[in-house]
Design an enzyme around this catalytic site. Structure first.
Site, PDB file in Angstrom:
ATOM      1  N   GLY A 384       0.794  -1.209   0.000  1.00 61.17           N
ATOM      2  CA  GLY A 384       0.000   0.000   0.000  1.00 61.17           C
ATOM      3  C   GLY A 384       0.836   1.273   0.000  1.00 61.17           C
ATOM      4  O   GLY A 384       0.352   2.332  -0.369  1.00 61.17           O
ATOM      5  N   GLY A 386       4.368   1.265  -1.097  1.00 63.01           N
ATOM      6  CA  GLY A 386       5.486   1.268  -2.018  1.00 63.01           C
ATOM      7  C   GLY A 386       5.716  -0.076  -2.673  1.00 63.01           C
ATOM      8  O   GLY A 386       5.167  -1.094  -2.262  1.00 63.01           O
ATOM      9  N   THR A 387       6.549  -0.054  -3.688  1.00 65.09           N
ATOM     10  CA  THR A 387       6.928  -1.258  -4.415  1.00 65.09           C
ATOM     11  C   THR A 387       8.317  -1.681  -3.963  1.00 65.09           C
ATOM     12  O   THR A 387       9.179  -0.838  -3.724  1.00 65.09           O
ATOM     13  CB  THR A 387       6.933  -0.989  -5.932  1.00 65.09           C
ATOM     14  N   VAL A 388       8.538  -2.978  -3.866  1.00 67.35           N
ATOM     15  CA  VAL A 388       9.816  -3.517  -3.408  1.00 67.35           C
ATOM     16  C   VAL A 388      10.531  -4.152  -4.595  1.00 67.35           C
ATOM     17  O   VAL A 388       9.928  -4.930  -5.352  1.00 67.35           O
ATOM     18  CB  VAL A 388       9.616  -4.558  -2.287  1.00 67.35           C
ATOM     19  N   LYS A 402      12.776  -0.676  -1.126  1.00 63.38           N
ATOM     20  CA  LYS A 402      11.368  -0.237  -1.110  1.00 63.38           C
ATOM     21  C   LYS A 402      11.296   1.188  -1.640  1.00 63.38           C
ATOM     22  O   LYS A 402      11.929   2.098  -1.117  1.00 63.38           O
ATOM     23  CB  LYS A 402      10.784  -0.309   0.297  1.00 63.38           C
ATOM     24  N   ASP A 498       0.383  -3.487  11.834  1.00 58.09           N
ATOM     25  CA  ASP A 498       0.015  -4.141  10.572  1.00 58.09           C
ATOM     26  C   ASP A 498       0.543  -5.576  10.558  1.00 58.09           C
ATOM     27  O   ASP A 498       1.200  -5.996   9.614  1.00 58.09           O
ATOM     28  CB  ASP A 498       0.549  -3.352   9.386  1.00 58.09           C
TER      29      ASP A 498
END
Length: 701
Positions: A384, A386-388, A402, A498
């Site tokens: 939700g 960022g992209t890794v 990230k 989370d």
């Protein structure tokens, strides 16, 4: 006159020089050296040293792949999908370690059928061993000895063994041919194999002794370097700069190969150099005092003038627009985060040696190169925030980068929060942060250690399901590792906020690394809760937090309860294909447990109906998860209590006198009271969708 003054001061200067020697020697004591001087002792086994680490030895005292855990008073490490007990370690002549298969200790019915396979970059076999092969679920007639029967796929069948190699279809003695579903190779000593073959009818005790007698392995890592380091008075350790390779940890500092950078083979070499350094420092102090004396009496006025000039030159000047790097975003000055340190010059955050909260600051360019310009082919996760990406740094380290989606104020706050939390917390089950970019960088990037084996969600109901079934012992170990990490966070006043199986990463040995602290909150010491808008992932959010906007450490406990149910059932936390009342896994689990239907909740492949031990343990974990999932936070246990309960389950110390599992100190009356409570009211699908989801796709580091 001046000479007389100097002569009268000489005794005091001499005393100062000797004091400086002692101070130097004490300052030179390296804490890492002290820590690595201690060997691992677990139960009756001691003397476990480099390259092993764990228990009382920090990770920098060993090498990756050699982590030791003390389980049931036995030192255990994992390799190639199997666990091994360390029986003895020999470092006097040849560096060898005597080990035995931990999953074959006291039983010939392992949870998974895994051959003994070495990582030959770390170990090699020592001569004088023989492979013993165990055969399971054999269809052809066999006349070999059978030590016992095993429950495999709900069917009791004998397990056979052979100490001599045999090929498929080859006849041994009477009519014998190998036609079995599973074959597992376990090395034993040659003498043990000969004892089995010499017995007319080998007893189970002889076979057990052979397997538990273990076999020897030659350590294949840094032997020469370690011997030289030890000979120079140092301790062998890890190059923490690259988290790989060898370094020699000495009493004064850490060197690349041996102490003091010489070939001195004397264990006292470090002390001799320390004394030499002390003498040099003492001499320097004497010289400095003499020079100071000279300046004080002869050129005092000139000294004051120079000092005044120097002070005026070094006085800080106001920052101008030319001295501040212009951020690429539209952040205003009022949006900056004053509670965090920031870089004010371009050289600060372009310098690879810069640090932020103690971690390395990377430039955008080097991370762009590491990920091949953030190539889609390098993408390994999407969440939700960022992209890794998979990346490889110039120094050879494999990392997960990230990349936050937006560089706005909220993302900067999220970015700084994660950096601060990760850098001040160190735990073996928390993902390690290597560094980040400056918050005024072109993009906000976090650099983590790369965890290669995906997430727990991947293995339970995702893309790695087909790679292999997670046995119950592995799942229980995952639960304990995760609870240990969360309990550690709570002890340090941090709420994860989370907790979910997508944020529980696994390494090649299925050890846990809890990740994604982007939603974490530092918990004030004097507060019972933090009022904040609910954030998290549907299916895991504490209902009391959702309704009352009060975040507490018990919110993590609720989310962890959902994780426990996932481990028990292999089901997803939210699944719209289930019945309307069972879309939320927490609701489904509470209803099943309240109605005494744990058997319908547990994954059938775990052996609930056929294995008494598994039934007892899964029932106990279900009861514990049930307590975690209570609507009211005060009815839930703390993470410390959860951890204690899980460890009791692992040791099968369930506090039972009549056969009924009991977890923690909960009484039968309280269990029944909880079971009879009405099922929780969960937000409907529309309400659930309003939650801020921090992950839509599993994010693996």
């Amino acid at each position: 006159m001046h000479f007389f003054l100097l002569q009268s001061l000489f005794p005091f200067l001499l005393i100062a020089s000797f004091l400086s020697i002692n101070v130097e020697l004490s300052l030179c004591q390296n804490q890492q050296f002290t820590n690595c001087s201690s060997n691992i002792t677990c139960g009756s086994v001691g003397g476990i040293s480099y390259p092993f680490w764990g228990v009382n030895r920090p990770s920098y005292c060993g090498q990756p792949g050699f982590e030791v855990q003390c389980l049931n008073n036995f030192p255990v490490f994992n390799m190639k999908g199997a666990s091994y007990r360390i029986l003895q370690m020999n470092t006097t002549n040849s560096r060898t370690v005597k080990v035995a298969r931990n999953d074959y200790w006291g039983t010939f019915c392992p949870q998974t059928f895994v051959n003994t396979t070495l990582n030959f970059s770390l170990f090699d076999y020592v001569s004088g061993y023989r492979n013993m092969t165990f055969y399971y679920q054999c269809s052809a007639p066999i006349t070999l000895p059978s030590p016992q029967s095993c429950n495999i796929s709900n069917t009791m069948s004998p397990v056979y063994y052979l100490t001599k190699p045999v090929t498929v279809g080859q006849t041994v003695g009477q009519a014998y041919s190998v036609s079995c579903t599973h074959e597992v190779i376990v090395p034993v000593y040659e003498e043990a194999a000969l004892a089995i073959e010499a017995a007319t009818v080998p007893s189970q005790t002889i076979v057990t002794n052979a397997v538990e007698g273990g076999f020897s392995l030659q350590l294949e890592i840094d032997n020469d370097e370690c011997d030289k380091c030890l000979g120079s008075g140092g301790q062998c350790g890890l190059n923490t700069g690259t988290n790989s390779g060898f370094s020699c940890i000495c009493a004064n500092q850490t060197y690349a190969s041996i102490c003091n950078g010489t070939s001195n083979s004397s264990p006292s070499g470090g002390k001799k150099t320390g004394i030499a350094i002390g003498l040099a420092v003492g001499g320097a102090i004497l010289f400095g005092i003499f020079v100071g004396f000279y300046f004080y009496y002869f050129i005092q006025r000139k000294k004051r003038k120079l000092a005044a000039e120097t002070q005026s030159k070094e006085a800080p000047t106001p920052l101008t627009s030319t001295s501040v790097a212009t951020p690429s975003t539209n952040l205003s000055q009022s949006q900056s985060i004053p509670s965090y340190p920031s870089f004010t010059s371009k050289s600060d955050y372009d310098n690879k040696a810069s640090t932020y909260f103690g971690v390395q600051v990377f430039t955008y360019t080097e991370l762009e190169e590491a990920t091949e310009n953030f190539s889609p082919a390098k993408e390994i996760g999407d969440g939700g925030f960022g992209t890794v990406y998979y990346g490889k740094l110039h120094d050879g380290r494999v990392v997960a980068v990230k990349r936050l989606y937006e560089n706005n104020f909220k993302r900067v706050e999220q970015f700084m929060n994660e950096v601060e939390i990760l850098t001040r917390l160190q735990h073996r089950n928390l993902v390690k942060l290597y560094g980040c970019t400056s918050k005024r960088s072109r993009e906000l990037l976090l650099v983590y250690e790369y965890i290669p084996n995906g997430t727990v969600a991947d293995h339970l109901h995702g893309k790695r399901v087909e790679s292999g079934f997670l046995s119950w012992p592995v799942r229980l170990s995952i639960a304990i590792d995760t609870a240990d990490a969360l309990a550690y966070l709570h002890r340090n006043d941090v709420i994860h906020r989370d907790v979910k199986t997508n944020n529980i990463l696994l390494d090649d040995d299925f050890c846990v690394k809890v990740a994604d602290f982007g939603l974490s909150r530092l918990f004030p010491n004097d507060a019972t809760h933090v009022s904040t808008a609910p954030q998290g992932t549907p299916g895991y959010v504490d209902p009391e937090y959702y309704q009352c906007y009060q975040l507490t450490d018990k919110s993590d406990v609720y989310s962890f309860g959902v994780v426990l149910i996932e481990l028990l059932s292999s089901l997803q936390a939210v699944d719209t294909n289930r019945h309307r009342l069972d879309i939320n896994l927490a609701n489904l689990a509470v209803n099943k447990i309240q109605n005494h239907l744990v058997n319908e909740l547990v994954d059938p492949l775990l052996g609930f109906e056929t294995n008494v031990s598994v039934r007892r343990m899964t029932t106990a974990v279900a009861e514990l998860a049930f307590r975690c999932l209570q609507q009211e936070k005060d009815m839930r246990p703390t993470m410390e209590e959860v951890l204690k309960g899980l460890k009791a389950v692992q040791n099968e110390d369930l506090g039972s006198e009549n056969g009924e599992a009991v977890v923690l100190d909960i009484g039968a009356d309280e269990v029944e009271l909880l079971r009879n409570m009405p099922p929780p009211l969960s937000p409907d699908s529309n309400g659930t969708d309003k939650l801020v989801s921090s992950s839509t796709t599993p994010s693996s580091f």
